[in-house]
Design a protein around this motif. Structure first.
Motif, PDB file in Angstrom:
ATOM      1  N   UNK A 189       0.882  -1.179  -0.070  1.00 20.85           N
ATOM      2  CA  UNK A 189      -0.119  -0.125  -0.122  1.00 20.85           C
ATOM      3  C   UNK A 189       0.939   1.126   0.080  1.00 20.85           C
ATOM      4  N   UNK A 190       2.253   1.003  -0.167  1.00 16.74           N
ATOM      5  CA  UNK A 190       3.323   2.144  -0.075  1.00 16.74           C
ATOM      6  C   UNK A 190       3.617   2.790   1.328  1.00 16.74           C
ATOM      7  N   UNK A 191       2.959   1.919   2.302  1.00 21.17           N
ATOM      8  CA  UNK A 191       3.439   2.521   3.766  1.00 21.17           C
ATOM      9  C   UNK A 191       4.805   1.993   4.210  1.00 21.17           C
ATOM     10  N   UNK A 192       5.717   2.884   4.652  1.00 19.04           N
ATOM     11  CA  UNK A 192       6.962   2.521   4.746  1.00 19.04           C
ATOM     12  C   UNK A 192       7.511   2.624   6.336  1.00 19.04           C
ATOM     13  N   UNK A 193       7.985   1.701   7.032  1.00 19.50           N
ATOM     14  CA  UNK A 193       8.413   1.852   8.320  1.00 19.50           C
ATOM     15  C   UNK A 193       9.970   1.384   8.405  1.00 19.50           C
ATOM     16  N   UNK A 194      10.627   2.275   9.257  1.00 23.13           N
ATOM     17  CA  UNK A 194      12.173   2.275   9.382  1.00 23.13           C
ATOM     18  C   UNK A 194      12.552   1.770  10.728  1.00 23.13           C
ATOM     19  N   UNK A 195      13.656   1.063  10.713  1.00 26.81           N
ATOM     20  CA  UNK A 195      13.997   0.200  12.181  1.00 26.81           C
ATOM     21  C   UNK A 195      15.445   0.310  12.097  1.00 26.81           C
ATOM     22  N   UNK A 196      16.110   0.559  13.298  1.00 29.29           N
ATOM     23  CA  UNK A 196      17.513   0.808  13.574  1.00 29.29           C
ATOM     24  C   UNK A 196      17.905  -0.771  14.082  1.00 29.29           C
ATOM     25  N   UNK A 197      19.020  -1.088  13.533  1.00 30.48           N
ATOM     26  CA  UNK A 197      19.561  -2.420  14.285  1.00 30.48           C
ATOM     27  C   UNK A 197      20.908  -2.084  14.553  1.00 30.48           C
ATOM     28  N   UNK A 198      21.212  -2.087  15.921  1.00 28.37           N
ATOM     29  CA  UNK A 198      22.672  -1.919  16.345  1.00 28.37           C
ATOM     30  C   UNK A 198      23.430  -2.907  16.078  1.00 28.37           C
ATOM     31  N   UNK A 199      23.064  -4.305  16.220  1.00 30.36           N
ATOM     32  CA  UNK A 199      24.253  -5.363  15.628  1.00 30.36           C
ATOM     33  C   UNK A 199      23.324  -6.476  14.796  1.00 30.36           C
ATOM     34  N   UNK A 200      22.988  -6.178  13.549  1.00 28.89           N
ATOM     35  CA  UNK A 200      22.034  -7.119  13.096  1.00 28.89           C
ATOM     36  C   UNK A 200      22.507  -8.675  12.686  1.00 28.89           C
ATOM     37  N   UNK A 201      22.021  -9.566  12.997  1.00 25.94           N
ATOM     38  CA  UNK A 201      22.283 -10.916  12.814  1.00 25.94           C
ATOM     39  C   UNK A 201      22.404 -11.099  11.365  1.00 25.94           C
ATOM     40  N   UNK A 202      23.396 -12.140  10.962  1.00 30.47           N
ATOM     41  CA  UNK A 202      23.771 -12.470   9.600  1.00 30.47           C
ATOM     42  C   UNK A 202      22.655 -13.191   8.988  1.00 30.47           C
ATOM     43  N   UNK A 203      21.694 -13.690   9.845  1.00 29.89           N
ATOM     44  CA  UNK A 203      20.454 -14.522   9.261  1.00 29.89           C
ATOM     45  C   UNK A 203      19.173 -14.050  10.070  1.00 29.89           C
ATOM     46  N   UNK A 204      18.184 -14.043   9.696  1.00 25.79           N
ATOM     47  CA  UNK A 204      16.837 -13.880  10.400  1.00 25.79           C
ATOM     48  C   UNK A 204      15.785 -14.983  10.163  1.00 25.79           C
ATOM     49  N   UNK A 205      16.502 -16.144   9.818  1.00 27.03           N
ATOM     50  CA  UNK A 205      15.587 -17.290   9.492  1.00 27.03           C
ATOM     51  C   UNK A 205      15.022 -17.864  10.605  1.00 27.03           C
ATOM     52  N   UNK A 206      15.540 -17.704  11.891  1.00 26.27           N
ATOM     53  CA  UNK A 206      14.993 -18.058  13.211  1.00 26.27           C
ATOM     54  C   UNK A 206      14.002 -17.138  13.720  1.00 26.27           C
ATOM     55  N   UNK A 263       2.865  -7.702   7.461  1.00 27.37           N
ATOM     56  CA  UNK A 263       1.599  -8.040   8.200  1.00 27.37           C
ATOM     57  C   UNK A 263       1.006  -9.629   7.967  1.00 27.37           C
ATOM     58  N   UNK A 264       1.684 -10.214   6.691  1.00 24.62           N
ATOM     59  CA  UNK A 264       1.518 -11.558   6.392  1.00 24.62           C
ATOM     60  C   UNK A 264       2.677 -12.474   5.900  1.00 24.62           C
ATOM     61  N   UNK A 265       2.512 -13.640   5.523  1.00 28.05           N
ATOM     62  CA  UNK A 265       3.430 -14.533   5.253  1.00 28.05           C
ATOM     63  C   UNK A 265       4.460 -14.100   4.010  1.00 28.05           C
ATOM     64  N   UNK A 266       3.437 -13.495   3.042  1.00 24.52           N
ATOM     65  CA  UNK A 266       4.223 -12.813   1.816  1.00 24.52           C
ATOM     66  C   UNK A 266       5.312 -11.862   2.160  1.00 24.52           C
ATOM     67  N   UNK A 267       4.770 -10.934   3.131  1.00 24.83           N
ATOM     68  CA  UNK A 267       5.596  -9.804   3.514  1.00 24.83           C
ATOM     69  C   UNK A 267       6.707 -10.272   4.171  1.00 24.83           C
ATOM     70  N   UNK A 268       6.396 -11.286   5.124  1.00 29.32           N
ATOM     71  CA  UNK A 268       7.603 -12.050   5.952  1.00 29.32           C
ATOM     72  C   UNK A 268       8.513 -12.480   5.002  1.00 29.32           C
TER      73      UNK A 268
END
Length: 83
Positions: free
Chosen positions: A29-46, A62-67
């Motif tokens: 829908x064109x809605x954007x959010x931003x987030x700061x990651x101090x120490x981002x993990x190499x993977x976020x599969x978990x 909001x849904x499995x497709x977005x995720x």
């Protein structure tokens, strides 16, 4: 309907030092959010879908497709910065 979009870039603090990373997720829908990651993990599969929906991350995932899109693009981008 807009396309999903994911961006990641180094965050530079007020003193000019690199201090983590920023991510931006734009939903269909064109809605954007931003987030700061101090120490981002190499993977976020978990990470479960509820983690990204939290207020301090990206509530517009909001849904499995977005995720799935977010995780795929995150992995593509983090490789560039962690290499």
């Amino acid at each position: 309907m807009a396309r999903l979009k994911f961006e990641m870039w180094p965050y530079i603090d007020s003193k000019g030092n690199k201090d983590g990373y920023m991510t931006r997720f734009t939903d269909g829908n064109g809605y954007s959010t931003e987030s700061w990651w101090s120490s981002p993990p190499a993977s976020i599969d978990h990470v479960g879908p509820e983690y990204l929906k939290q207020r301090h991350r990206h509530p517009n995932v909001r849904n499995a497709r977005h995720d799935a899109f977010f995780k795929r693009r995150y992995k593509e981008e983090i490789i560039k910065f962690k290499a």
